[in-house]
Design a protein around this motif. Sequence first.
Motif, PDB file in Angstrom:
ATOM      1  N   SER A 147     -31.122 -21.110  11.434  1.00  0.00           N
ATOM      2  CA  SER A 147     -31.478 -21.552  12.782  1.00  0.00           C
ATOM      3  C   SER A 147     -30.650 -22.768  13.198  1.00  0.00           C
ATOM      4  O   SER A 147     -30.239 -22.899  14.350  1.00  0.00           O
ATOM      5  CB  SER A 147     -32.972 -21.882  12.857  1.00  0.00           C
ATOM      6  N   THR A 148     -30.391 -23.657  12.209  1.00  0.00           N
ATOM      7  CA  THR A 148     -29.551 -24.837  12.495  1.00  0.00           C
ATOM      8  C   THR A 148     -28.136 -24.407  12.832  1.00  0.00           C
ATOM      9  O   THR A 148     -27.507 -24.942  13.752  1.00  0.00           O
ATOM     10  CB  THR A 148     -29.530 -25.776  11.273  1.00  0.00           C
ATOM     11  N   ARG A 149     -27.640 -23.424  12.079  1.00  0.00           N
ATOM     12  CA  ARG A 149     -26.284 -22.923  12.331  1.00  0.00           C
ATOM     13  C   ARG A 149     -26.191 -22.272  13.704  1.00  0.00           C
ATOM     14  O   ARG A 149     -25.205 -22.444  14.422  1.00  0.00           O
ATOM     15  CB  ARG A 149     -25.910 -21.913  11.245  1.00  0.00           C
ATOM     16  N   LEU A 150     -27.243 -21.543  14.086  1.00  0.00           N
ATOM     17  CA  LEU A 150     -27.274 -20.900  15.398  1.00  0.00           C
ATOM     18  C   LEU A 150     -27.265 -21.942  16.505  1.00  0.00           C
ATOM     19  O   LEU A 150     -26.560 -21.791  17.524  1.00  0.00           O
ATOM     20  CB  LEU A 150     -28.511 -20.002  15.514  1.00  0.00           C
ATOM     21  N   LYS A 151     -28.029 -23.021  16.305  1.00  0.00           N
ATOM     22  CA  LYS A 151     -28.064 -24.087  17.300  1.00  0.00           C
ATOM     23  C   LYS A 151     -26.689 -24.733  17.456  1.00  0.00           C
ATOM     24  O   LYS A 151     -26.242 -25.040  18.557  1.00  0.00           O
ATOM     25  CB  LYS A 151     -29.095 -25.146  16.908  1.00  0.00           C
TER      26      LYS A 151
END
Length: 207
Positions: free
Chosen positions: A2-6
């Motif tokens: 999710s952090t990478r997507l953000k």
Amino acid sequence: SSTRLKMIIINRIIVLLLFFHIILGYRVLFNRINKKTLRLYSENEKKADNTTAPSIRTAEWAKARGMEPGFGGIWPGDPNAETYKVTVRSKVSNQEYVTRVPKDRYIYFVYEEEGVELPIINQPRMCRQGCCTICTAKLIEGKVKMDTPLGLLKEMRKEGYFLTCCAYPQSDVICELQNEDEMFIKQWSEGFEGGGVEWGGFLPDDD
């Protein structure tokens, strides 16, 4: 994940903002240069003897304005050249402007020489050399050939769009004038994600 997507989303937003900042900067710079060019051209017009200057461009007309005369395109071409019926339609009013254009002349300049003012939005800011999209038209019937259409992406040309200031008729032509802002959005806003094989590409691969 999710952090990478953000991070990916944030990066896309940053690059998108940067891209539009560059494009808007280009348009401001282009407008400034074009205004300066128009001012210099107007000064040369005042210096020239407009009472004796012919309505069609000649060697004398060019020299009086500090220009080198040419042949065809914006200049007079072969007087015996085949001519085609060209119909330019207003997208706003549907009014049609009809004339005959020699196959070795640019469409816009023939109308100009005949004193026909085409309803082109922002006409005073036209570059008149195939770099902006102000004089863009969309082909409805017929064929045209363009010289140095720098203002249009290849994809737009394939869809029938052309620049009247650098287009020769190749047959009888019916076309419709386009809105400058709409063309800008079609080329850049809608086509932004079309560039590059991987995300991050700015320019279309084949243009």
